[in-house]
Design a protein around this motif. Sequence first.
Motif, short mmCIF file in Angstrom:
data_model
loop_
_atom_site.label_atom_id
_atom_site.label_comp_id
_atom_site.label_asym_id
_atom_site.label_seq_id
_atom_site.Cartn_x
_atom_site.Cartn_y
_atom_site.Cartn_z
N ARG A 1 -4.73 -4.85 -2.76
CA ARG A 1 -4.02 -5.77 -1.63
C ARG A 1 -3.00 -6.46 -2.59
NH1 ARG A 1 -0.25 -6.39 0.83
NH2 ARG A 1 -0.39 -6.58 2.80
N SER A 2 -3.28 -6.85 -3.32
CA SER A 2 -1.95 -8.23 -4.07
C SER A 2 -2.37 -8.11 -5.52
CB SER A 2 -1.71 -9.52 -3.63
OG SER A 2 -0.52 -10.30 -4.36
N PRO A 3 -1.56 -6.82 -5.96
CA PRO A 3 -1.94 -5.98 -7.31
C PRO A 3 -0.86 -7.07 -8.61
CG PRO A 3 -0.58 -4.20 -5.82
CD PRO A 3 -0.63 -5.81 -5.25
N ALA A 4 -0.87 -6.90 -9.81
CA ALA A 4 -0.77 -7.36 -10.67
C ALA A 4 0.01 -6.70 -11.57
CB ALA A 4 -1.55 -8.48 -11.84
N TYR B 1 0.77 1.80 -2.00
CA TYR B 1 0.35 0.77 -0.30
C TYR B 1 0.09 2.14 0.21
CZ TYR B 1 0.91 -1.05 4.59
OH TYR B 1 0.69 -1.73 5.51
N GLU B 2 0.60 3.58 -0.03
CA GLU B 2 0.06 4.77 0.49
C GLU B 2 -1.21 4.61 0.64
OE1 GLU B 2 1.66 8.21 2.40
OE2 GLU B 2 1.97 6.45 2.41
N GLU B 3 -1.74 4.42 -0.90
CA GLU B 3 -3.06 4.70 -1.05
C GLU B 3 -4.20 3.49 -0.44
OE1 GLU B 3 -3.97 7.32 -2.99
OE2 GLU B 3 -1.20 7.89 -2.85
N MET B 4 -3.46 2.84 0.17
CA MET B 4 -4.53 1.82 1.21
C MET B 4 -5.11 2.02 2.35
SD MET B 4 -3.05 -1.57 0.46
CE MET B 4 -2.66 -2.38 -1.38
N PRO B 5 -6.20 1.78 2.03
CA PRO B 5 -6.65 2.40 3.44
C PRO B 5 -6.30 1.34 4.66
CG PRO B 5 -8.93 1.53 2.23
CD PRO B 5 -7.38 1.59 1.90
N ASP B 6 -6.18 1.88 6.13
CA ASP B 6 -5.67 0.78 6.96
C ASP B 6 -6.57 -0.37 6.68
OD1 ASP B 6 -3.99 2.04 7.60
OD2 ASP B 6 -4.85 2.63 9.07
#
Length: 512
Positions: free
Chosen positions: A48-51, A314-319
Amino acid sequence: MDDQTHDDWGPFGRPIFNDPSALALSRVGVVDVGSNSVRLVVFDGAARSPAYFYNEKLMCGLGAGLGQSGRLNPEGRRRALAALRRFALLAEDMDATPLTVVATAAVRDAEDGDDFRREVERETGLKIHVIDGREEARLSAQGVLLGWPGAEGLICDIGGSSMELAELKDGQVGNRVTSPLGPLKLRDVPGGKKGLKKHIKTVIEDLAAQMGTHHKRLFLVGGSWRAIARLDMQRRNYPLLVQHEYKLTRKNVAATLAWIEENDLETLRAMTGTSAARMSLVPAAARVLRQLLATFHPAQIYVSSYGIREGLLYEEMPDYLRERDPLIEACRFAEASQARIPGFGAQLYDFVLPLFKSAPFERKRLVKAACLLHDTAWCAHPDYRHEVCFDNATRANLGGLDHPGRVFLGLALLHRYKNSREGSRFEPLFNLLDEHEIQQAEVLGKAMRFGAMFSTDGPEKLVSLRYFPKKKLLELRLTPRAQGLYGEVAEARFIALAKALGVETVIRPVKG
């Protein structure tokens, strides 16, 4: 207490960095083949908050001269191919394959764009996905959502050969449009300055007719906007150079654009360290920005360092991951990987919370973040831990954190390790906070400094605070075991906390 066994995280939810779907995103490589630059970013860490594990850019200028020739710039094409060959090899070494590679305006508009894509795949094995302007706008808007969950307003992403607008409302991407207002393409507009001004005005008025002018917030995405923001900081002598969530005003922008016109570009470039290739695009971008603000009249203007590359992640993340707080997740990940006692931050938060029980959610959110980060600089030299903490909070690549929030977090962590802030080299940054915020940050820091004295079993088993602001009283409750831990140093820290609050103290023994 272990992080995974702490069930009550209040409004912040449980951590996600150990979730299987988050781990699947732990090393993601993205390449953006733009009209001006080609960039590789490898994301790592909490999904959710990538390095930013790796970030490399080359200013190739693929779209230079495209408006006249209809073809990719030959030298830019050669340099882009060499960069992509290097990126493919780097990704293999970093276990970041397969790379997601997207190309925007230059490759999609050039008559030899397909030929370039085939050459890249043949030479490097990388498959380039060419996206249209509306898709580019959508991904850029999603990048903003990565850093601003629930953001609302108008996204404006300027590249070398195009400029996209997208609407954000209720955390979703709405209407979106594209235009030929990239600085490289504007070089080919005939008619000199008057012709360029008329062209920009005509295009932006058409964009306004499609998007509406009711948007209160404008989010600026793209290297040319960031270059202008950096110049705005320079002109204003702004103390914090982090561009993400930098807030601009129309008045300041107008003054900065006039300042750019009045000064030599090379002089400005030397002041800010901007590359020559990027600075050459600033005058055209400045003209676009002036007209953009005159047409849309946004009440608030923010710079976003997150754009299309973050949008691809973000596209790869589930809701359910998208809905998480990027700041809190980043701080949890830092605690899990850097603190001596991972999980103690949640206990410390519970301990200090009585001091902030009437605070708004945004303040409690910063309190939570500070507690998670309170011990992540323990390996620094003791004389510099307060400085390391402040630097980390104010300069880290954190989403969901505006500039005053960065300074509040940094100041709280400074006071976690040091009683006084007087004479600090960070004093110019304190001006981003008002006196009440400074006092609250000091209270938080000193409360964490005191609470950390009871990390053997966790404060919730040993001590608790009760705060009565109307009575100006701070009560400390100690169990029998805590009474043995409440030595001279702990007592001094408790007194320092009470002094920061401006209250009297009382100590009450309680049964364990």
